[in-house]
Design an enzyme around this catalytic site. Structure first.
Site, PDB file in Angstrom:
ATOM      1  N   ARG A 235     -96.774 -17.950  36.089  1.00 48.52           N
ATOM      2  CA  ARG A 235     -97.524 -19.123  35.664  1.00 48.52           C
ATOM      3  C   ARG A 235     -97.164 -20.317  36.544  1.00 48.52           C
ATOM      4  NH1 ARG A 235    -100.657 -16.354  34.100  1.00 48.52           N
ATOM      5  NH2 ARG A 235    -101.470 -15.949  32.023  1.00 48.52           N
ATOM      6  N   HIS A 283    -104.604 -17.242  42.671  1.00 53.84           N
ATOM      7  CA  HIS A 283    -104.449 -16.695  41.314  1.00 53.84           C
ATOM      8  C   HIS A 283    -105.205 -15.369  41.208  1.00 53.84           C
ATOM      9  CE1 HIS A 283    -103.461 -17.964  36.921  1.00 53.84           C
ATOM     10  NE2 HIS A 283    -103.413 -16.642  37.057  1.00 53.84           N
TER      11      HIS A 283
END
Length: 320
Positions: A235, A283
């Site tokens: 994250r 991502h």
């Protein structure tokens, strides 16, 4: 037999992938696709389940009859941190395809740094033919994986197959056959043994900003790779990017591969884009396969309707 109540789907994914996957999903019940403008004002009070990724904040106020909420990804901080949620089970997306994709990214990046991928890419651009001497073997390099959930445990096993010396860390003690693991009290020892640090932690109050200068400075810098390396596919909120950048500039870190960022998309002005010792991916380490996601939701709904407990339910206190 009473008619089954709808599943409401609100996924901020590529629209085409959602539409295509819905063609064969949930054949035995109605589906309300919130990406379809025709459903913008639909009454959602009859919806029984919600499948979401960064949904409209009004969704949970409108869908008052839900029994469970399914996250569109392995992470759930996008739900827990941004919404006032009803007191319902929240289920993480756990699937072989998602796990395999993450481990592929981790192994790829570890091998890339092991085999001087950044240096050779630079030489290719400069048309330089030069073999870098003293190539260490994987067995000489210690990869430390932070986060030993489903994704982290799989990455550990696949890194071991490639020959790396692998150790693991999690806040709570976890045992993995053939792997030395550490808990919160053993963080300093774990970091001091680590050449390549792999971040696969969920984002919680305890992990926010955990990857900072103080942590990077405790990694092993005199190992076979000539410096410590950081990979983050967990994250973005777990790293302090300003400190990461400075550590990459001053040699605290030799190099990094980063898939997640504090703000996404990554700002075009971020130095990370152009730093010669950094690999940036958007991502994309473990993008959700929407068909697999819907199969996962179908399986969990079937468990619930058969009187079995749901799997992969989030502990809201722990945040994952």
């Amino acid at each position: 037999m009473s008619e089954k109540r709808p599943v409401v789907v609100d996924l901020r994914f590529a629209r085409e992938s959602v539409v295509n996957a819905l063609r064969s999903a949930f054949p035995d019940r109605p589906v309300v696709d919130m990406g379809d403008p025709a459903n913008a004002d639909r009454d959602l009070s009859d919806a029984e389940f919600a499948v979401v990724w960064k949904p409209d904040p009004a969704l949970f106020r409108r869908a008052t009859g839900l029994k469970a909420i399914f996250s569109g990804g392995a992470g759930v901080d996008h739900i827990l941190s941004a919404y006032e949620l009803p007191d319902l089970p929240i289920i993480r997306f756990v699937d072989r395809s998602l796990t395999d994709r993450m481990s592929e990214w981790v192994v790829w990046q570890c091998l890339h740094h092991l085999r001087n991928g950044i240096a050779y890419a630079g030489q290719q651009q400069a048309r330089v033919w030069h073999e870098i001497a003293d190539q260490p073997e994987a067995r000489e390099v210690t990869v430390g994986v932070m986060g030993l959930g489903v994704l982290g445990a799989d990455a550990v096993h696949k890194l071991k197959v490639m020959g790396f010396d692998v150790i693991g860390w999690s806040r709570r003690a976890k045992a993995i056959d053939g792997v030395v693991t550490f808990d919160a009290k053993g963080l300093d020892t774990f970091l001091g043994r680590t050449d390549i640090l792999v971040g696969l932690l969920p984002l919680t109050d305890d992990t926010r900003g955990i990857y900072d200068r103080a942590l990077f400075s405790r990694l092993r810098r005199a190992g076979p790779l000539g410096g410590s390396i950081f990979l983050n596919a967990g994250r973005g909120g777990s790293q302090k990017e300003a400190e990461l950048i400075e550590c990459l500039k001053d040699g605290t870190l030799k190099s990094a591969s980063v898939d997640v960022f504090e703000k996404e998309p990554l700002d075009p002005d971020s130095p990370l884009w152009s730093m010669p010792n950094v690999i940036v991916t958007p991502h994309a380490a473990a993008a959700s396969d929407v068909r697999a996601l819907f199969r996962h939701v179908e399986a969990q709904i079937a468990r619930l309707e058969a009187g079995k407990p749901l799997e992969f339910v989030v502990d809201r206190t722990a945040g994952y």
